[in-house]
Scaffold this motif. Structure first.
Motif, PDB file in Angstrom:
ATOM      1  N   ALA A  38      82.128   3.910  25.047  1.00 49.06           N
ATOM      2  CA  ALA A  38      81.646   5.209  24.553  1.00 49.06           C
ATOM      3  C   ALA A  38      80.119   5.275  24.610  1.00 49.06           C
ATOM      4  O   ALA A  38      79.550   6.303  24.998  1.00 49.06           O
ATOM      5  CB  ALA A  38      82.137   5.447  23.125  1.00 49.06           C
ATOM      6  N   ASN A  39      79.439   4.194  24.234  1.00 51.60           N
ATOM      7  CA  ASN A  39      77.974   4.169  24.301  1.00 51.60           C
ATOM      8  C   ASN A  39      77.491   4.280  25.741  1.00 51.60           C
ATOM      9  O   ASN A  39      76.543   5.010  26.028  1.00 51.60           O
ATOM     10  CB  ASN A  39      77.421   2.891  23.673  1.00 51.60           C
ATOM     11  CG  ASN A  39      77.347   2.933  22.165  1.00 51.60           C
ATOM     12  OD1 ASN A  39      77.758   3.910  21.540  1.00 51.60           O
ATOM     13  ND2 ASN A  39      76.844   1.881  21.578  1.00 51.60           N
ATOM     14  N   VAL A  40      78.129   3.530  26.641  1.00 55.70           N
ATOM     15  CA  VAL A  40      77.734   3.570  28.049  1.00 55.70           C
ATOM     16  C   VAL A  40      77.912   4.978  28.607  1.00 55.70           C
ATOM     17  O   VAL A  40      77.031   5.505  29.291  1.00 55.70           O
ATOM     18  CB  VAL A  40      78.538   2.543  28.872  1.00 55.70           C
ATOM     19  CG1 VAL A  40      78.313   2.737  30.371  1.00 55.70           C
ATOM     20  CG2 VAL A  40      78.149   1.116  28.470  1.00 55.70           C
ATOM     21  N   ASP A  51      71.502   6.021  15.679  1.00 55.39           N
ATOM     22  CA  ASP A  51      71.634   4.778  14.910  1.00 55.39           C
ATOM     23  C   ASP A  51      73.102   4.472  14.648  1.00 55.39           C
ATOM     24  O   ASP A  51      73.513   3.314  14.705  1.00 55.39           O
ATOM     25  CB  ASP A  51      70.871   4.877  13.588  1.00 55.39           C
ATOM     26  CG  ASP A  51      69.369   4.753  13.775  1.00 55.39           C
ATOM     27  OD1 ASP A  51      68.921   4.396  14.891  1.00 55.39           O
ATOM     28  OD2 ASP A  51      68.643   5.021  12.805  1.00 55.39           O
ATOM     29  N   GLU A  52      73.898   5.496  14.375  1.00 50.89           N
ATOM     30  CA  GLU A  52      75.325   5.285  14.110  1.00 50.89           C
ATOM     31  C   GLU A  52      76.025   4.694  15.336  1.00 50.89           C
ATOM     32  O   GLU A  52      76.968   3.913  15.198  1.00 50.89           O
ATOM     33  CB  GLU A  52      75.997   6.593  13.686  1.00 50.89           C
ATOM     34  CG  GLU A  52      75.576   7.098  12.308  1.00 50.89           C
ATOM     35  CD  GLU A  52      74.128   7.602  12.257  1.00 50.89           C
ATOM     36  OE1 GLU A  52      73.628   8.152  13.260  1.00 50.89           O
ATOM     37  OE2 GLU A  52      73.488   7.414  11.206  1.00 50.89           O
ATOM     38  N   ASP A  53      75.581   5.073  16.534  1.00 52.25           N
ATOM     39  CA  ASP A  53      76.132   4.485  17.757  1.00 52.25           C
ATOM     40  C   ASP A  53      75.739   3.017  17.882  1.00 52.25           C
ATOM     41  O   ASP A  53      76.497   2.205  18.426  1.00 52.25           O
ATOM     42  CB  ASP A  53      75.594   5.202  19.013  1.00 52.25           C
ATOM     43  CG  ASP A  53      75.999   6.655  19.114  1.00 52.25           C
ATOM     44  OD1 ASP A  53      77.143   6.992  18.742  1.00 52.25           O
ATOM     45  OD2 ASP A  53      75.158   7.456  19.581  1.00 52.25           O
ATOM     46  N   ARG A  54      74.563   2.691  17.400  1.00 52.28           N
ATOM     47  CA  ARG A  54      74.020   1.345  17.610  1.00 52.28           C
ATOM     48  C   ARG A  54      74.502   0.309  16.605  1.00 52.28           C
ATOM     49  O   ARG A  54      74.550  -0.878  16.922  1.00 52.28           O
ATOM     50  CB  ARG A  54      72.488   1.398  17.567  1.00 52.28           C
ATOM     51  CG  ARG A  54      71.873   2.037  18.787  1.00 52.28           C
ATOM     52  CD  ARG A  54      70.354   1.927  18.733  1.00 52.28           C
ATOM     53  NE  ARG A  54      69.749   2.479  19.909  1.00 52.28           N
ATOM     54  CZ  ARG A  54      69.268   3.727  19.985  1.00 52.28           C
ATOM     55  NH1 ARG A  54      69.333   4.520  18.945  1.00 52.28           N
ATOM     56  NH2 ARG A  54      68.722   4.156  21.100  1.00 52.28           N
ATOM     57  N   TRP A  55      74.828   0.692  15.372  1.00 49.07           N
ATOM     58  CA  TRP A  55      75.137  -0.312  14.341  1.00 49.07           C
ATOM     59  C   TRP A  55      76.280  -1.246  14.746  1.00 49.07           C
ATOM     60  O   TRP A  55      76.132  -2.475  14.613  1.00 49.07           O
ATOM     61  CB  TRP A  55      75.411   0.329  12.984  1.00 49.07           C
ATOM     62  CG  TRP A  55      74.246   1.067  12.390  1.00 49.07           C
ATOM     63  CD1 TRP A  55      74.286   2.289  11.781  1.00 49.07           C
ATOM     64  CD2 TRP A  55      72.859   0.670  12.337  1.00 49.07           C
ATOM     65  NE1 TRP A  55      73.025   2.667  11.376  1.00 49.07           N
ATOM     66  CE2 TRP A  55      72.130   1.697  11.700  1.00 49.07           C
ATOM     67  CE3 TRP A  55      72.166  -0.449  12.787  1.00 49.07           C
ATOM     68  CZ2 TRP A  55      70.761   1.625  11.497  1.00 49.07           C
ATOM     69  CZ3 TRP A  55      70.790  -0.516  12.585  1.00 49.07           C
ATOM     70  CH2 TRP A  55      70.111   0.512  11.941  1.00 49.07           C
ATOM     71  N   PRO A  56      77.432  -0.741  15.228  1.00 48.61           N
ATOM     72  CA  PRO A  56      78.498  -1.676  15.625  1.00 48.61           C
ATOM     73  C   PRO A  56      78.087  -2.577  16.789  1.00 48.61           C
ATOM     74  O   PRO A  56      78.444  -3.763  16.828  1.00 48.61           O
ATOM     75  CB  PRO A  56      79.667  -0.767  16.038  1.00 48.61           C
ATOM     76  CG  PRO A  56      79.351   0.578  15.486  1.00 48.61           C
ATOM     77  CD  PRO A  56      77.862   0.653  15.334  1.00 48.61           C
ATOM     78  N   TRP A  57      77.335  -2.028  17.714  1.00 45.69           N
ATOM     79  CA  TRP A  57      76.844  -2.797  18.855  1.00 45.69           C
ATOM     80  C   TRP A  57      75.923  -3.916  18.373  1.00 45.69           C
ATOM     81  O   TRP A  57      76.043  -5.071  18.795  1.00 45.69           O
ATOM     82  CB  TRP A  57      76.132  -1.841  19.817  1.00 45.69           C
ATOM     83  CG  TRP A  57      75.289  -2.434  20.879  1.00 45.69           C
ATOM     84  CD1 TRP A  57      75.699  -3.230  21.917  1.00 45.69           C
ATOM     85  CD2 TRP A  57      73.875  -2.276  21.038  1.00 45.69           C
ATOM     86  NE1 TRP A  57      74.620  -3.565  22.717  1.00 45.69           N
ATOM     87  CE2 TRP A  57      73.491  -2.985  22.192  1.00 45.69           C
ATOM     88  CE3 TRP A  57      72.898  -1.588  20.329  1.00 45.69           C
ATOM     89  CZ2 TRP A  57      72.180  -3.035  22.640  1.00 45.69           C
ATOM     90  CZ3 TRP A  57      71.591  -1.636  20.777  1.00 45.69           C
ATOM     91  CH2 TRP A  57      71.253  -2.353  21.918  1.00 45.69           C
ATOM     92  N   LEU A  58      74.989  -3.592  17.488  1.00 48.30           N
ATOM     93  CA  LEU A  58      74.076  -4.605  16.966  1.00 48.30           C
ATOM     94  C   LEU A  58      74.832  -5.684  16.192  1.00 48.30           C
ATOM     95  O   LEU A  58      74.473  -6.864  16.251  1.00 48.30           O
ATOM     96  CB  LEU A  58      73.006  -3.956  16.089  1.00 48.30           C
ATOM     97  CG  LEU A  58      71.962  -3.136  16.847  1.00 48.30           C
ATOM     98  CD1 LEU A  58      71.136  -2.292  15.872  1.00 48.30           C
ATOM     99  CD2 LEU A  58      71.068  -4.016  17.698  1.00 48.30           C
TER     100      LEU A  58
END
Length: 161
Positions: A38-40, A51-58
Protein backbone atom coordinates in the motif's frame (compact mmCIF):
# COMPACT_ATOMS: atom_id res chain seq x y z
CA UNK A 1 26.92 -1.64 15.52
CA UNK A 2 24.37 -0.01 13.23
CA UNK A 3 25.27 2.75 10.79
CA UNK A 4 22.15 4.46 9.47
CA UNK A 5 22.67 6.23 6.16
CA UNK A 6 19.83 8.73 5.79
CA UNK A 7 18.64 11.53 3.54
CA UNK A 8 16.02 12.41 0.96
CA UNK A 9 15.30 10.44 -2.18
CA UNK A 10 18.12 10.74 -4.70
CA UNK A 11 20.84 11.22 -2.09
CA UNK A 12 22.22 7.76 -2.83
CA UNK A 13 21.28 5.98 0.38
CA UNK A 14 21.01 2.56 -1.26
CA UNK A 15 24.11 2.92 -3.43
CA UNK A 16 26.29 4.37 -0.69
CA UNK A 17 24.84 2.13 2.03
CA UNK A 18 25.40 -1.03 -0.02
CA UNK A 19 28.97 0.04 -0.87
CA UNK A 20 29.70 0.94 2.77
CA UNK A 21 28.36 -2.39 4.02
CA UNK A 22 30.40 -4.27 1.44
CA UNK A 23 33.58 -2.39 2.37
CA UNK A 24 33.02 -3.24 6.04
CA UNK A 25 31.80 -6.82 5.52
CA UNK A 26 28.51 -5.96 7.24
CA UNK A 27 24.88 -6.75 6.44
CA UNK A 28 23.06 -4.18 4.31
CA UNK A 29 19.39 -3.44 4.90
CA UNK A 30 17.33 -1.07 2.76
CA UNK A 31 14.15 0.20 4.37
CA UNK A 32 12.60 0.60 0.90
CA UNK A 33 12.42 -3.21 0.80
CA UNK A 34 10.24 -3.25 3.93
CA UNK A 35 7.48 -0.89 2.73
CA UNK A 36 4.01 -2.37 2.48
CA UNK A 37 2.44 -2.78 -0.93
CA UNK A 38 0.00 0.00 0.00
CA UNK A 39 2.85 2.42 0.81
CA UNK A 40 4.66 1.60 -2.43
CA UNK A 41 1.47 2.11 -4.46
CA UNK A 42 0.80 5.42 -2.74
CA UNK A 43 4.29 6.76 -3.43
CA UNK A 44 4.26 5.44 -7.00
CA UNK A 45 1.07 7.45 -7.52
CA UNK A 46 2.93 10.59 -6.38
CA UNK A 47 1.20 10.77 -2.99
CA UNK A 48 3.50 11.48 -0.03
CA UNK A 49 3.25 9.11 2.91
CA UNK A 50 1.72 10.33 6.15
CA UNK A 51 3.06 9.58 9.61
CA UNK A 52 0.25 7.03 9.97
CA UNK A 53 1.56 5.27 6.85
CA UNK A 54 5.07 5.23 8.26
CA UNK A 55 4.57 3.99 11.85
CA UNK A 56 4.01 0.28 10.99
CA UNK A 57 6.87 0.40 8.50
CA UNK A 58 9.22 1.95 11.06
CA UNK A 59 8.17 -0.72 13.59
CA UNK A 60 9.11 -3.42 11.06
CA UNK A 61 12.49 -1.78 10.44
CA UNK A 62 13.13 -1.45 14.17
CA UNK A 63 12.32 -5.14 14.60
CA UNK A 64 14.91 -6.04 11.95
CA UNK A 65 17.52 -3.91 13.73
CA UNK A 66 16.68 -5.42 17.13
CA UNK A 67 17.09 -8.95 15.75
CA UNK A 68 20.39 -8.05 14.07
CA UNK A 69 21.83 -6.50 17.22
CA UNK A 70 20.63 -9.46 19.31
CA UNK A 71 22.60 -11.76 16.96
CA UNK A 72 25.67 -9.53 17.27
CA UNK A 73 25.37 -8.59 13.61
CA UNK A 74 26.70 -5.25 12.33
CA UNK A 75 24.34 -3.50 9.92
CA UNK A 76 24.34 -0.61 7.50
CA UNK A 77 20.76 0.64 7.13
CA UNK A 78 19.58 2.89 4.31
CA UNK A 79 16.55 4.94 5.36
CA UNK A 80 15.15 8.37 4.61
CA UNK A 81 14.56 8.95 8.37
CA UNK A 82 13.44 12.46 7.52
CA UNK A 83 12.08 13.46 10.93
CA UNK A 84 13.61 13.30 14.39
CA UNK A 85 10.66 11.17 15.57
CA UNK A 86 11.40 8.61 12.83
CA UNK A 87 15.06 8.51 13.82
CA UNK A 88 14.07 7.96 17.45
CA UNK A 89 12.04 4.91 16.37
CA UNK A 90 15.04 3.48 14.52
CA UNK A 91 17.65 4.04 17.22
CA UNK A 92 17.47 0.70 19.03
CA UNK A 93 20.67 1.25 21.01
CA UNK A 94 22.13 4.79 20.93
CA UNK A 95 25.50 3.50 22.13
CA UNK A 96 25.76 1.24 19.06
CA UNK A 97 24.19 3.53 16.45
CA UNK A 98 25.93 6.02 14.19
CA UNK A 99 24.09 8.35 11.82
CA UNK A 100 25.25 9.59 8.44
CA UNK A 101 23.30 12.38 6.72
CA UNK A 102 23.72 12.27 2.95
CA UNK A 103 22.98 15.59 1.29
CA UNK A 104 23.50 17.44 -1.98
CA UNK A 105 22.20 20.58 -3.64
CA UNK A 106 18.57 20.31 -4.76
CA UNK A 107 19.65 20.43 -8.43
CA UNK A 108 21.92 17.40 -7.98
CA UNK A 109 19.15 15.44 -6.27
CA UNK A 110 16.59 16.37 -8.94
CA UNK A 111 19.00 15.36 -11.71
CA UNK A 112 19.66 12.00 -10.07
CA UNK A 113 15.95 11.32 -9.66
CA UNK A 114 15.29 12.21 -13.29
CA UNK A 115 17.93 9.68 -14.36
CA UNK A 116 16.63 6.88 -12.13
CA UNK A 117 14.37 4.26 -13.66
CA UNK A 118 12.37 1.46 -12.11
CA UNK A 119 12.03 2.99 -8.64
CA UNK A 120 8.63 3.52 -7.05
CA UNK A 121 9.54 7.00 -5.76
CA UNK A 122 8.79 9.59 -8.46
CA UNK A 123 10.93 12.74 -8.80
CA UNK A 124 7.84 14.86 -8.06
CA UNK A 125 8.03 13.84 -4.38
CA UNK A 126 11.46 15.44 -3.85
CA UNK A 127 9.87 18.75 -2.84
CA UNK A 128 7.72 17.07 -0.17
CA UNK A 129 10.73 15.16 1.15
CA UNK A 130 12.81 18.33 1.39
CA UNK A 131 9.91 20.08 3.14
CA UNK A 132 9.59 17.20 5.63
CA UNK A 133 13.32 16.85 6.31
CA UNK A 134 14.46 17.83 9.78
CA UNK A 135 18.23 18.03 9.40
CA UNK A 136 19.76 15.77 12.04
CA UNK A 137 22.00 17.40 14.60
CA UNK A 138 23.90 14.31 15.71
CA UNK A 139 24.82 12.88 12.31
CA UNK A 140 27.94 12.94 10.20
CA UNK A 141 27.01 15.20 7.26
CA UNK A 142 28.39 14.01 3.92
CA UNK A 143 27.89 15.77 0.60
CA UNK A 144 27.15 13.12 -2.02
CA UNK A 145 28.13 15.16 -5.05
CA UNK A 146 31.33 13.05 -5.19
CA UNK A 147 31.56 9.45 -6.41
CA UNK A 148 30.12 6.68 -4.21
CA UNK A 149 33.65 5.44 -3.51
CA UNK A 150 34.72 8.88 -2.27
CA UNK A 151 31.56 9.17 -0.17
CA UNK A 152 32.20 5.78 1.44
CA UNK A 153 35.81 6.80 2.20
CA UNK A 154 34.56 10.04 3.84
CA UNK A 155 32.05 8.08 5.94
CA UNK A 156 34.64 5.55 7.07
CA UNK A 157 37.07 8.34 7.94
CA UNK A 158 34.40 10.42 9.69
CA UNK A 159 33.09 7.48 11.76
CA UNK A 160 36.56 5.95 12.20
CA UNK A 161 35.48 2.59 10.75
Amino acid sequence: MVVIVMGVSGAGKSTVGRALAQSLGWRFLDTDDLHSAANVAKMAAGIPLTDEDRWPWLADVRGELERSLARGEDVVLASSALKRTYREKLEVDPARTRWVFLHAPREVLAHRLAQRHGHFMPPELLASQLATLEVPEQALPVDVSATPEEVVARIREGLKL
